[in-house]
Design an enzyme around this catalytic site. Structure first.
Site, mmCIF file in Angstrom:
data_model
loop_
_atom_site.group_PDB
_atom_site.id
_atom_site.type_symbol
_atom_site.label_atom_id
_atom_site.label_comp_id
_atom_site.label_asym_id
_atom_site.label_seq_id
_atom_site.Cartn_x
_atom_site.Cartn_y
_atom_site.Cartn_z
ATOM 1 N N THR A 112 0.898 -1.153 0.000
ATOM 2 C CA THR A 112 0.000 0.000 0.000
ATOM 3 C C THR A 112 0.936 1.202 0.000
ATOM 4 O OG1 THR A 112 -0.117 0.121 2.406
ATOM 5 C CG2 THR A 112 -1.806 -1.193 1.326
ATOM 6 N N HIS A 113 0.544 2.261 -0.690
ATOM 7 C CA HIS A 113 1.416 3.444 -0.854
ATOM 8 C C HIS A 113 2.758 3.061 -1.479
ATOM 9 C CE1 HIS A 113 -1.358 5.374 2.069
ATOM 10 N NE2 HIS A 113 -1.303 4.197 2.661
ATOM 11 N N SER A 117 17.219 -1.457 -26.766
ATOM 12 C CA SER A 117 17.574 -0.056 -26.928
ATOM 13 C C SER A 117 18.579 0.070 -28.054
ATOM 14 C CB SER A 117 18.187 0.463 -25.624
ATOM 15 O OG SER A 117 18.988 1.601 -25.884
ATOM 16 N N GLU A 162 4.097 -1.207 -21.704
ATOM 17 C CA GLU A 162 4.138 0.261 -21.752
ATOM 18 C C GLU A 162 3.164 0.819 -22.785
ATOM 19 O OE1 GLU A 162 8.320 2.069 -21.334
ATOM 20 O OE2 GLU A 162 8.672 0.006 -21.956
ATOM 21 N N TYR A 208 -31.869 13.103 -36.092
ATOM 22 C CA TYR A 208 -30.535 12.871 -36.650
ATOM 23 C C TYR A 208 -29.859 14.176 -37.062
ATOM 24 C CZ TYR A 208 -26.700 11.490 -39.606
ATOM 25 O OH TYR A 208 -25.451 11.357 -40.132
ATOM 26 N N GLN A 265 -21.946 11.460 -37.829
ATOM 27 C CA GLN A 265 -20.966 10.748 -38.649
ATOM 28 C C GLN A 265 -19.612 10.674 -37.936
ATOM 29 O OE1 GLN A 265 -21.078 11.113 -42.973
ATOM 30 N NE2 GLN A 265 -19.061 12.043 -42.868
ATOM 31 N N LYS A 268 -17.818 7.545 -35.693
ATOM 32 C CA LYS A 268 -17.231 6.295 -36.171
ATOM 33 C C LYS A 268 -15.753 6.132 -35.859
ATOM 34 C CE LYS A 268 -20.871 5.938 -39.345
ATOM 35 N NZ LYS A 268 -21.404 7.197 -38.737
#
Ligand code: ARG
Length: 466
Positions: A160-161, A282, A295, A322, A327, A330
């Protein structure tokens, strides 16, 4: 006959051609063509219904259906030339149909508008994506269950923390992720009930004067029912927003999970090893193996949140019914579905191949006095009030820090100098194993409880339960 200025399907009342840039600005076919299968399925169901209620003949329906089947085959073989001149997927397919089968193709759009057509396509699309995403979540959940089962006795520090808190079973930790995914799936399933309602028949906004049979179309397309209100049916995109909201929560969970995986794979923790195939190196530091899969999932969460905001904002100012604004629903929707599917695919490849470094986890439990709460609870069982026990153990820990010792390496005399209530039986509660085993209730981290939780979860997956 008046001169025709534009060959648009709606060109009759127009006295000049569309501005070239306006045409490009207005076209959606580049992205909405991905709705082609849903659009054709809905058109076939519509044509079948029109014949059933005798608005068109059976022969006309057959010609339309055969034409649509050919178009479907062409699209799937990459033999279909999409054109921005026809704006969107709907008009591209309709224009081609008329080209292929002649005037009878012009009857397909009877008793229908692009407004209820696009709403129908979108609902079919979202329904498919929900089913596909839910299946990928189940796959990931099964991987978590296998891991939790295998690692139920593996002890790690719970945090925790981001500070060492108490020992937990690594299996228990994995089951926490299982539970989050369980709710993500339940949310999608609930969302699906509201998605799976047929808008077709609403036409432009007010319904149609033709004697349509909406129930027949709904059954043909696998909808649970038909929309109650035509104006609502063509205008609201709350079902898209709801789906993206479910996706945002799912991504939030995967992002948190990624954060842990990234930390655990760092040499500072060294709790797990990731499969090389989900990492990259890398270009300058030869020693690096970076957890890019995790990531990127963490990073891509942001775009899904962005899509949710975009869609909420898209809808907020629209009066009934409408509006062309819709449009714009989408691209955020498609990108959300693609992002979530890709994230799950990475996880389904990466997670089962993670190596758990049990010894390192075990070592880490020993740093940080993870059993301090167990010592306090021990004192309570010996008759000390919890607040006093907390104080006693706090002082004991301070002593242990100064003595550079773990709690279970203090001598009995050292321990008793803080409280005479402490006896030799204290050492069983000071081990991580004892700590875990004592938390033996539903939801607790005792390995037996973890195994029981895995078993219940397997059963619930078998029964298809959310
Ligand atoms: N491409 C349009 C959309 O995505 C289809 C509906 C267009 N309707 C209209 N009346 N212009 O919303």
């Amino acid at each position: 006959m008046m001169e025709k200025h534009t060959d648009k399907p709606w060109g009759g009342r127009f006295s000049e051609a569309t501005d070239a840039f306006m045409e490009a600005f207005s076209a959606s076919v580049d992205f909405d063509k991905r709705l082609y299968r849903h659009d054709i399925a809905a058109s076939m169901a519509h044509a079948d219904m029109l014949a059933h209620v005798k608005v068109i003949t059976v022969e006309e329906k057959q010609a339309i259906t055969a034409g649509l089947e050919d178009i479907l085959a062409d699209i799937e073989h990459g033999d279909f030339a999409w054109s921005t001149q026809f704006e969107d997927v709907h008009m591209n397919i309709e224009a081609r149909l008329i080209q292929r089968i002649g005037d009878v193709g012009k009857k397909l759009h009877t008793a229908r508008s692009r407004n209820d057509q696009v709403a129908t396509d979108m609902r079919l699309y979202v329904r498919d994506e929900i089913d596909h995403i839910a299946a990928s979540i189940v796959e990931l959940q099964r991987a978590l269950l296998d891991m939790a089962d295998r690692e139920s006795d593996t002890i790690m520090p719970g945090f925790t923390h981001m500070q060492v808190a108490q020992p937990v079973s690594f299996g228990h930790h994995m089951m926490a992720w299982f539970e989050m995914l369980q709710r993500d799936r339940a949310r999608l399933r609930d969302c699906r009930r509201r998605v799976n309602v047929l808008p077709l028949g609403a036409a432009a906004l007010a319904g149609t004067g033709f004697p349509i049979d909406r129930g027949r179309v709904a059954r043909a397309l696998g909808f649970d029912g038909v929309s109650e209100n035509s104006m609502d049916a063509v205008s609201d995109r709350d079902f898209v927003i709801e789906f993206v909201h479910c996706a945002a929560l799912l991504m939030m969970h995967l992002s948190r999970f990624s954060e842990e995986i990234i930390l655990w794979a760092s040499p500072m923790f060294d709790f797990i090893d990731l499969p090389d195939r989900f990492c990259t190196g890398s270009s300058i530091m030869p020693q690096k193996k970076n957890p890019d899969g995790a990531e990127l999932v963490r990073g891509k969460t942001g775009r899904v949140y962005g899509h949710l905001m975009a869609l909420l904002t898209l809808m907020k100012g629209q009066p009934l019914a409408y509006n062309r604004d819709n449009q714009e629903d989408k691209e955020p929707l498609f990108d959300t579905a693609d992002t979530v599917s890709a994230a799950l695919r990475v996880y389904n490849g990466m997670l089962p191949a993670i190596t758990v470094k049990r010894d390192n986890m075990q070592q880490a439990v020993k740093r940080g006095f993870a059993t301090a709460t167990d010592l306090a609870d021990y004192l309570v069982r010996k008759g000390v009030a919890f607040r006093d026990a907390h104080e006693i153990v706090g002082r004991t820990v301070r002593h242990a820090i100064e003595a550079h010792k773990d709690l279970n390496h203090l001598t009995l005399d050292e321990l008793r100098s803080f409280s005479p209530a402490i006896d030799v039986d204290v050492f069983t509660v000071l081990t991580p194993e004892g700590s875990l085993a004592s938390r033996n209730h539903t939801g607790g981290t005792a390995p037996d409880q973890v195994r029981a939780a895995v078993q219940r979860a397997r059963q619930s997956l078998l029964e298809g339960g959310a």
